[in-house]
Design a protein around this motif. Structure first.
Motif, mmCIF file in Angstrom:
data_model
loop_
_atom_site.group_PDB
_atom_site.id
_atom_site.type_symbol
_atom_site.label_atom_id
_atom_site.label_comp_id
_atom_site.label_asym_id
_atom_site.label_seq_id
_atom_site.Cartn_x
_atom_site.Cartn_y
_atom_site.Cartn_z
ATOM 1 N N ARG A 3 44.367 -4.572 38.068
ATOM 2 C CA ARG A 3 43.864 -5.947 38.133
ATOM 3 C C ARG A 3 44.331 -6.627 39.412
ATOM 4 N N ILE A 4 45.564 -6.360 39.793
ATOM 5 C CA ILE A 4 46.093 -6.948 41.029
ATOM 6 C C ILE A 4 45.295 -6.445 42.218
ATOM 7 N N ASN A 31 35.640 -3.635 33.906
ATOM 8 C CA ASN A 31 35.551 -2.551 32.928
ATOM 9 C C ASN A 31 36.727 -2.638 31.967
ATOM 10 N N ALA A 32 36.425 -2.709 30.697
ATOM 11 C CA ALA A 32 37.474 -2.770 29.684
ATOM 12 C C ALA A 32 37.374 -1.617 28.693
ATOM 13 N N SER A 36 40.552 6.038 26.493
ATOM 14 C CA SER A 36 41.958 6.353 26.262
ATOM 15 C C SER A 36 42.839 5.113 26.117
ATOM 16 N N SER A 37 42.540 4.073 26.864
ATOM 17 C CA SER A 37 43.350 2.857 26.765
ATOM 18 C C SER A 37 42.525 1.642 27.183
ATOM 19 N N PRO A 38 41.788 1.062 26.238
ATOM 20 C CA PRO A 38 40.969 -0.112 26.554
ATOM 21 C C PRO A 38 41.823 -1.270 27.082
ATOM 22 N N LEU A 39 41.260 -2.007 27.996
ATOM 23 C CA LEU A 39 41.952 -3.158 28.572
ATOM 24 C C LEU A 39 41.519 -4.426 27.850
ATOM 25 N N LYS A 40 42.396 -5.408 27.792
ATOM 26 C CA LYS A 40 42.132 -6.599 26.987
ATOM 27 C C LYS A 40 41.360 -7.694 27.710
ATOM 28 N N ASN A 41 41.685 -7.972 28.958
ATOM 29 C CA ASN A 41 41.151 -9.175 29.596
ATOM 30 C C ASN A 41 40.217 -8.952 30.774
ATOM 31 N N THR A 42 39.905 -7.731 31.100
ATOM 32 C CA THR A 42 39.150 -7.503 32.333
ATOM 33 C C THR A 42 37.757 -8.125 32.310
ATOM 34 N N VAL A 43 37.084 -8.086 31.179
ATOM 35 C CA VAL A 43 35.746 -8.681 31.108
ATOM 36 C C VAL A 43 35.843 -10.200 31.263
ATOM 37 N N ILE A 61 26.997 -10.322 42.312
ATOM 38 C CA ILE A 61 26.510 -9.164 41.584
ATOM 39 C C ILE A 61 27.622 -8.826 40.595
ATOM 40 N N LYS A 62 27.349 -9.010 39.319
ATOM 41 C CA LYS A 62 28.379 -8.801 38.296
ATOM 42 C C LYS A 62 27.970 -7.668 37.380
ATOM 43 N N ARG A 63 28.898 -6.768 37.142
ATOM 44 C CA ARG A 63 28.675 -5.670 36.211
ATOM 45 C C ARG A 63 29.867 -5.593 35.262
ATOM 46 N N LEU A 64 29.575 -5.424 33.989
ATOM 47 C CA LEU A 64 30.616 -5.347 32.971
ATOM 48 C C LEU A 64 30.489 -4.039 32.198
ATOM 49 N N ASN A 65 31.630 -3.365 32.011
ATOM 50 C CA ASN A 65 31.693 -2.127 31.236
ATOM 51 C C ASN A 65 30.617 -1.122 31.652
ATOM 52 N N VAL A 66 30.618 -0.810 32.925
ATOM 53 C CA VAL A 66 29.613 0.099 33.472
ATOM 54 C C VAL A 66 30.160 1.515 33.598
ATOM 55 N N THR A 67 29.231 2.453 33.671
ATOM 56 C CA THR A 67 29.591 3.842 33.907
ATOM 57 C C THR A 67 29.843 4.034 35.402
ATOM 58 N N LYS A 68 30.334 5.207 35.753
ATOM 59 C CA LYS A 68 30.572 5.496 37.174
ATOM 60 C C LYS A 68 29.260 5.417 37.956
ATOM 61 N N ALA A 69 28.192 5.962 37.396
ATOM 62 C CA ALA A 69 26.898 5.924 38.071
ATOM 63 C C ALA A 69 26.413 4.488 38.262
ATOM 64 N N GLN A 70 26.589 3.657 37.248
ATOM 65 C CA GLN A 70 26.179 2.253 37.355
ATOM 66 C C GLN A 70 27.041 1.511 38.368
ATOM 67 N N MET A 71 28.323 1.860 38.436
ATOM 68 C CA MET A 71 29.205 1.238 39.409
ATOM 69 C C MET A 71 28.789 1.625 40.831
ATOM 70 N N GLU A 72 28.480 2.893 41.022
ATOM 71 C CA GLU A 72 28.027 3.342 42.343
ATOM 72 C C GLU A 72 26.731 2.656 42.745
#
Length: 79
Positions: A3-4, A31-32, A36-43, A61-72
């Motif tokens: 996050r930092i 991405n939250a 293996s370890s979901p994050l609490k506040n990223t979204v 341009i905002k993307r939430l909980n995207v796959t690697k392909a969607q991020m690319e």
């Protein structure tokens, strides 16, 4: 730690954009949903950052909980 890093990158984008007279565009990814370890506040953080940048005049341009392909794809759209 991640996050930092994300906030540091976004802050550098904000500072850099103030020194340019071009259109201001920001890419915000939150991405939250990690299996293996979901994050609490990223979204929530991404939504707040996107809103704040929009208030500063950025096109966001905002993307939430995207796959690697969607991020690319979002990074390609951003560049």
């Amino acid at each position: 730690m991640k996050r930092i890093l994300v906030f540091s990158i976004l802050i550098s984008l904000v500072i850099n954009s103030f020194s340019q007279s071009e259109n201001r565009i920001a890419l915000v990814i939150g991405n939250a949903s990690y299996s293996s370890s979901p994050l609490k506040n990223t979204v929530n953080d991404a939504n707040l950052m996107a809103s704040s940048l929009q208030d500063l005049g950025f096109t966001v341009i905002k993307r939430l909980n995207v796959t690697k392909a969607q991020m690319e794809q979002a990074v390609q759209q951003f560049s």
